[in-house]
Design an enzyme around this catalytic site. Structure first.
Site, PDB file in Angstrom:
ATOM      1  N   GLY A  63       0.462  -1.020   0.113  1.00 29.48           N
ATOM      2  CA  GLY A  63       0.235  -0.061  -0.011  1.00 29.48           C
ATOM      3  C   GLY A  63       0.891   1.481   0.076  1.00 29.48           C
ATOM      4  O   GLY A  63       0.012   2.185  -0.295  1.00 29.48           O
ATOM      5  N   GLU A 117       4.064   3.819   6.672  1.00 27.56           N
ATOM      6  CA  GLU A 117       3.077   2.834   5.945  1.00 27.56           C
ATOM      7  C   GLU A 117       2.297   3.849   5.068  1.00 27.56           C
ATOM      8  O   GLU A 117       1.971   5.086   5.573  1.00 27.56           O
ATOM      9  CB  GLU A 117       2.416   2.800   7.507  1.00 27.56           C
ATOM     10  CG  GLU A 117       2.879   1.203   8.356  1.00 27.56           C
ATOM     11  CD  GLU A 117       1.619  -0.046   7.458  1.00 27.56           C
ATOM     12  OE1 GLU A 117       1.677   0.707   5.944  1.00 27.56           O
ATOM     13  OE2 GLU A 117       1.747  -1.024   8.380  1.00 27.56           O
ATOM     14  N   ASP A 118       0.332   3.489   4.452  1.00 28.61           N
ATOM     15  CA  ASP A 118       0.425   4.018   4.024  1.00 28.61           C
ATOM     16  C   ASP A 118      -1.470   4.490   5.300  1.00 28.61           C
ATOM     17  O   ASP A 118      -1.730   5.655   4.826  1.00 28.61           O
ATOM     18  CB  ASP A 118      -0.303   2.982   2.776  1.00 28.61           C
ATOM     19  CG  ASP A 118      -0.522   1.569   3.889  1.00 28.61           C
ATOM     20  OD1 ASP A 118      -0.775   1.054   4.648  1.00 28.61           O
ATOM     21  OD2 ASP A 118      -1.933   1.107   2.616  1.00 28.61           O
ATOM     22  N   ASP A 121      -5.145   1.732  10.802  1.00 32.34           N
ATOM     23  CA  ASP A 121      -6.497   1.340  10.966  1.00 32.34           C
ATOM     24  C   ASP A 121      -6.888   0.823  12.369  1.00 32.34           C
ATOM     25  O   ASP A 121      -6.204   1.498  13.448  1.00 32.34           O
ATOM     26  CB  ASP A 121      -6.983   0.192  10.274  1.00 32.34           C
ATOM     27  CG  ASP A 121      -8.248  -0.015   9.460  1.00 32.34           C
ATOM     28  OD1 ASP A 121      -8.894   0.657  10.865  1.00 32.34           O
ATOM     29  OD2 ASP A 121      -8.504  -0.809   8.803  1.00 32.34           O
ATOM     30  N   LYS A 149      -6.383   6.325  11.091  1.00 33.09           N
ATOM     31  CA  LYS A 149      -8.040   5.821  11.537  1.00 33.09           C
ATOM     32  C   LYS A 149      -8.408   6.049  12.726  1.00 33.09           C
ATOM     33  O   LYS A 149      -8.106   4.412  13.491  1.00 33.09           O
ATOM     34  CB  LYS A 149      -8.765   4.747  11.056  1.00 33.09           C
ATOM     35  CG  LYS A 149      -9.204   4.472   9.485  1.00 33.09           C
ATOM     36  CD  LYS A 149      -9.759   3.520   9.260  1.00 33.09           C
ATOM     37  CE  LYS A 149      -9.949   3.017   7.131  1.00 33.09           C
ATOM     38  NZ  LYS A 149     -10.373   1.964   7.155  1.00 33.09           N
ATOM     39  N   ASP A 177      -6.024  -1.022  -1.746  1.00 37.69           N
ATOM     40  CA  ASP A 177      -6.788  -1.114  -2.761  1.00 37.69           C
ATOM     41  C   ASP A 177      -8.577  -2.000  -1.845  1.00 37.69           C
ATOM     42  O   ASP A 177      -8.251  -2.326  -0.583  1.00 37.69           O
ATOM     43  CB  ASP A 177      -6.385  -2.369  -3.079  1.00 37.69           C
ATOM     44  CG  ASP A 177      -5.890  -3.424  -2.436  1.00 37.69           C
ATOM     45  OD1 ASP A 177      -5.411  -3.484  -0.944  1.00 37.69           O
ATOM     46  OD2 ASP A 177      -6.278  -4.786  -2.395  1.00 37.69           O
ATOM     47  N   ARG A 183      -5.045   0.366  -6.399  1.00 34.88           N
ATOM     48  CA  ARG A 183      -4.212   1.392  -5.837  1.00 34.88           C
ATOM     49  C   ARG A 183      -3.538   2.408  -7.226  1.00 34.88           C
ATOM     50  O   ARG A 183      -2.943   3.146  -6.429  1.00 34.88           O
ATOM     51  CB  ARG A 183      -3.121   0.574  -5.934  1.00 34.88           C
ATOM     52  CG  ARG A 183      -3.708  -0.835  -4.804  1.00 34.88           C
ATOM     53  CD  ARG A 183      -2.163  -1.615  -4.601  1.00 34.88           C
ATOM     54  NE  ARG A 183      -2.338  -3.267  -4.145  1.00 34.88           N
ATOM     55  CZ  ARG A 183      -2.387  -2.925  -2.970  1.00 34.88           C
ATOM     56  NH1 ARG A 183      -2.206  -2.596  -2.280  1.00 34.88           N
ATOM     57  NH2 ARG A 183      -2.802  -4.399  -2.290  1.00 34.88           N
TER      58      ARG A 183
HETATM   59  P1  IMP Z   1      -4.373  -2.695  10.112  1.00 34.67           P
HETATM   60  O1  IMP Z   1      -3.483  -3.870  11.035  1.00 34.67           O
HETATM   61  O2  IMP Z   1      -5.754  -2.454  10.918  1.00 34.67           O
HETATM   62  O3  IMP Z   1      -4.290  -1.129  10.876  1.00 34.67           O
HETATM   63  O4  IMP Z   1      -4.317  -2.620   8.957  1.00 34.67           O
HETATM   64  C1  IMP Z   1      -3.318  -1.602   8.031  1.00 34.67           C
HETATM   65  C2  IMP Z   1      -4.078  -2.701   6.944  1.00 34.67           C
HETATM   66  O5  IMP Z   1      -4.784  -2.382   6.063  1.00 34.67           O
HETATM   67  C3  IMP Z   1      -3.080  -1.673   5.793  1.00 34.67           C
HETATM   68  O6  IMP Z   1      -1.509  -1.594   6.106  1.00 34.67           O
HETATM   69  C4  IMP Z   1      -3.798  -1.613   4.650  1.00 34.67           C
HETATM   70  O7  IMP Z   1      -3.276  -2.753   3.799  1.00 34.67           O
HETATM   71  C5  IMP Z   1      -5.292  -2.490   5.378  1.00 34.67           C
HETATM   72  N1  IMP Z   1      -6.210  -1.423   5.100  1.00 34.67           N
HETATM   73  C6  IMP Z   1      -6.593  -0.325   6.750  1.00 34.67           C
HETATM   74  N2  IMP Z   1      -8.056   0.314   6.125  1.00 34.67           N
HETATM   75  C7  IMP Z   1      -8.612   0.032   5.040  1.00 34.67           C
HETATM   76  C8  IMP Z   1      -9.088   0.887   3.917  1.00 34.67           C
HETATM   77  O8  IMP Z   1     -10.089   1.425   4.306  1.00 34.67           O
HETATM   78  N3  IMP Z   1      -8.873   0.350   2.433  1.00 34.67           N
HETATM   79  C9  IMP Z   1      -7.678  -0.646   2.406  1.00 34.67           C
HETATM   80  N4  IMP Z   1      -7.021  -1.545   3.028  1.00 34.67           N
HETATM   81  C10 IMP Z   1      -6.969  -0.463   4.265  1.00 34.67           C
HETATM   82 MG    MG Z   2       0.173  -1.057   4.330  1.00 34.46          MG
END
Ligand code: IMP
Ligand code: MG
Length: 193
Positions: A63, A117-118, A121, A149, A177, A183
């Site tokens: 990402g 990081e992109d 979440d 977020k 994505d 992407r």
């Molecule tokens: P986390 O582990 O829950 O913090 O999620 C991180 C990863 O989930 C990111 O690096 C993204 O690849 C993916 N992700 C989280 N939120 C989104 C979204 O809204 N759209 C697409 N990918 C997401």
């Molecule tokens: Mg990511």
């Protein structure tokens, strides 16, 4: 017709939607806002790292590829960049899914590391990355994310550089994505409810 000819950009942005597989997304963060946020991050990193010895940026794939490219163009000190992927696979133990960093070839020990990081979440991915990186003995590890977020983030790890805080909605574009698609979009889109 007259209005459309005079102000096509306004009409385009208001109506900008994409359909990816079964879902419709509406533009929520246009490209110029993204670039503005990146310039803000670059400014802070340039200040903080101007006297450090060749820091290492670690971009988390997939990402972060667009964010990394745009951010690094605005970094004005000597630095190195490497890319990591978090691979999930079924372990041999009964604990099931295991995640590991793959692609760490650069020397990390004794370095100042900046993770790119992109989006953060829940923070589960970030927690895993930090846990793995600690094994390599970096002098310092700072976290940069283009998007956060806050309503979903429930970890204690401090995030040092945040481009934008966004609502807890599903988004695509600018590296992110939906099922592998979207992407390549230069803007960010939110899933239409
Ligand atoms: P986390 O582990 O829950 O913090 O999620 C991180 C990863 O989930 C990111 O690096 C993204 O690849 C993916 N992700 C989280 N939120 C989104 C979204 O809204 N759209 C697409 N990918 C997401
Ligand atoms: Mg990511």
């Amino acid at each position: 017709m007259f209005i459309w000819l005079c102000r096509p950009w306004k009409i385009t942005i208001n109506m900008k939607q994409v359909k990816l597989k079964d879902k419709v997304f509406e533009v929520s963060i246009p490209s110029d806002k993204i670039q503005h946020a990146i310039t803000g991050i670059a400014h802070k990193i340039n200040q903080d790292y101007k006297n450090k010895k060749i820091p290492l940026f670690i971009s988390i794939l997939n990402g972060s590829f667009m964010f990394t490219a745009d951010l690094l163009k605005q970094i004005n000190f000597d630095c190195e960049i490497t890319f990591l992927k978090l691979s999930s696979y079924r372990g041999t133990s009964t604990t099931g899914s295991v995640k590991q960093l793959i692609g760490v070839n650069e020397k990390i020990s004794g370095r100042d590391v900046i993770v790119l990081e992109d989006i953060v979440d829940t923070g589960i991915t970030l927690e895993q990355i930090i846990k793995e990186l600690k094994k390599f003995g970096a002098t310092s590890v700072k976290i940069t994310t283009l998007l956060l977020k806050p309503e979903a983030y429930n970890k204690d790890i401090g995030i040092d550089y945040v481009g934008m805080e966004i609502p807890n909605d599903f988004i695509v574009g600018y590296g992110l994505d939906y099922d592998g698609l979207g992407r390549n979009l230069p803007d960010i889109y939110t899933l239409k409810s």
